[in-house]
Design an enzyme around this catalytic site. Sequence first.
Site, PDB file in Angstrom:
ATOM      1  N   HIS A   1       0.837  -1.199   0.000  1.00  0.00           N
ATOM      2  CA  HIS A   1       0.000   0.000   0.000  1.00  0.00           C
ATOM      3  C   HIS A   1       0.869   1.246   0.000  1.00  0.00           C
ATOM      4  CE1 HIS A   1       0.883  -0.977   4.224  1.00  0.00           C
ATOM      5  NE2 HIS A   1       0.919   0.333   4.414  1.00  0.00           N
TER       6      HIS A   1
ATOM      7  N   CYS B   1       1.491  -0.604  16.746  1.00  0.00           N
ATOM      8  CA  CYS B   1       2.581  -1.281  16.075  1.00  0.00           C
ATOM      9  C   CYS B   1       3.422  -0.237  15.345  1.00  0.00           C
ATOM     10  CB  CYS B   1       2.061  -2.334  15.096  1.00  0.00           C
ATOM     11  SG  CYS B   1       1.057  -1.663  13.754  1.00  0.00           S
TER      12      CYS B   1
END
Length: 720
Positions: A65, A223
């Site tokens: 992405h 994360c």
Amino acid sequence: MSEMITADLVDLDLSADSKEAAARALAERMVALGRVTDLDGFLADVAAREAQMPTGLDGGIGIPHCRSEHVTEPTLAFGRSAAGIDFGAADGPADLIFLIAAPAGADDAHLTILSSLARQLMNAEFTDALRAAADANAAAALIRGEEPDGTGGVPEGTEDSVDSVAVPAAASAGAATGIATGSPDVGPEEGSQNGTDDGPRNGPDDGPAERGRPFRVVAVTSCPTGIAHTYMAAESLEKAGREAGVEVVVETQGSAGFTRLDPAVIEAADGVIFAHDVPVRDKDRFAGKPTVDTGVKAAINRPGELIDEVRGKAARGEVTAAGAAGADGSSGTTPVERGGKPGEGYGTKLRVWLMSGVSYMVPFVAAGGLLIALGFAIGGYEINKAPSVMDHFVWSQADSWAALLFQVGGVAFAFLVPVLAGYIAYGMADRPGLVPGFVGGSIALTVNAGFLGGLAAGLISGAVVMAIQRVRIPAALRGIMPVVVIPLISSAVVGFLMFVVIGKPIASAQKAMTDWLSGLSGANAVLLGALLGLMMCFDLGGPVNKVAYAFATAGIAVADPSDSAMKIMAAVMAAGMVPPLAMALATTVRGKLFNAAERENGKAAWVLGASFISEGAIPFAAADPLRVIPSSMVGGALTGALSMAFGATLRAPHGGIFVVPLIGNPLLYLVAIAAGVCVTTALVIVLKGLRKPAPGAVAQGPGGTDPSAPSPEAKQPVAA
């Protein structure tokens, strides 16, 4: 806007043998629909993003992405590979590949797509259905979260489950981030009404269950990229909570920021789960709760175990002071995490940036200063003239050990200005600011610009990096920007400014200030001591306190500090000890004026105050600021003034009563502290005596405690 994914953007027989080929094959479909205007430019952006961190996820999934100026609208293409393609996941190749494209600057849409898709991928029935889909229309409908259109491809029995879990990936930002304010399935007030009270319980029976409500957990997931694993972990914890009859509300701290959980939700929680691979922001909000702290993948792979663990801790009464401050008074989080809310003025931001540098500098001050002080204590004040221990070290001679301590401390002190500058820049521009910040701070030492030079270098470094980050960069260079381009350009610019433009004027100002301090005597010195005492007690470890402390430590952060600098350090430490010691004395002398929790905190305040941890008075100041803070300031000002008047000196930057042997005029120094403590104690008692007794202060149970008051563990003092 067009549908995010259509059948034309689905390839169920993806034949690519590499991630680059897979991205090209799916991107070509976007080009054919006019969603991407420049194929090669877009693929360069995808490759740059992939170079930062692999986009493969466990379970056979790849999600390449990027944001790109070559994308016209948020788009998702899906490919299914029979052979599998390596996207860097630990468990092997991916057979489900999702190429996500978002226009440059479309952060909300980009993250909405990613986070929504990540949540869907946590449902095995959804991924199984995609693997079994017989045609492109069915696959596209599944990803959009729509009912199957009857063309086939969805295995019997999966329709309802898939549709109930899938979130339309092109939905509003709230669909992706709604979990930040509460679970859409089980909210803080909803669980007792939807049958969860009677659900199965994997953990031990505990208080909440006995009171007729489910066990409540708040969680934070994060994360490094703040996209996929962050939301997958959140979905996994919520699902496990529903299965266990536990209310789980998750705050996802993604790459575009986060929405803080409602304080009422945190207050009502029975336990906390931190599932993170980067520091949890504003961690101190969760203090005083049973806490499980683990990596983000643990929440994805074994959420039930984490819930059981936090329930077990709650049943055993294991309370964790999450986010408790460190010895320097910092909150335990990075300056970027304490960056404040959007819309804050530059004055507030400047304070946060400066505080970030000071907070990281303080441990170097404490370690280096104490080592130097011990060297002087063992070897005398001539130890600074000892030869290098590399050339001369005798194991049996105390002077050699003293020289070793002194020289190690000197090395630690040499980091003060570079660390100050580096972490000011870090607070402004995150990690890219570290290199120019450290370089600028080192140059400040080289040109004798000192503490002031470090402040300037840090601010300049952060500003230069922020300016570079605003420049539009060719796609081919984006992958090397953080590690090559930004450090190179910013260091060169900062070095030029510090060496050629501003270094010499700042060095002159630093010398003038040092000379002025060295010439202070009599009434001027006493007034300075009073001012520093006021500052130390104004916010008890906050920005004003830290400014006074940094001012004092900068004066002794040299091999041969002046007598005035050591007097300033002594006054600052003495004043900082007053508030907690006074609160401890007040709770001992007039305990009925304080509730049970405050009386318990007063016991700890003896140790905290004696150790020069001003934050030991925070629980008292937070509960009654109008009486405690002014009283502390009066006592601190008196102590600071007396310390200066008595001529007390201190070479160590920390330590409290434990470094009294290193203090010049120690007896008078202790008299100054005692005077301030007594004055503050008297003022607090008088002011509190003018109002009604605090709740719980009169009706005491056995042992002098109030049975109705909160447990002592619920409000422990914050260590500074």
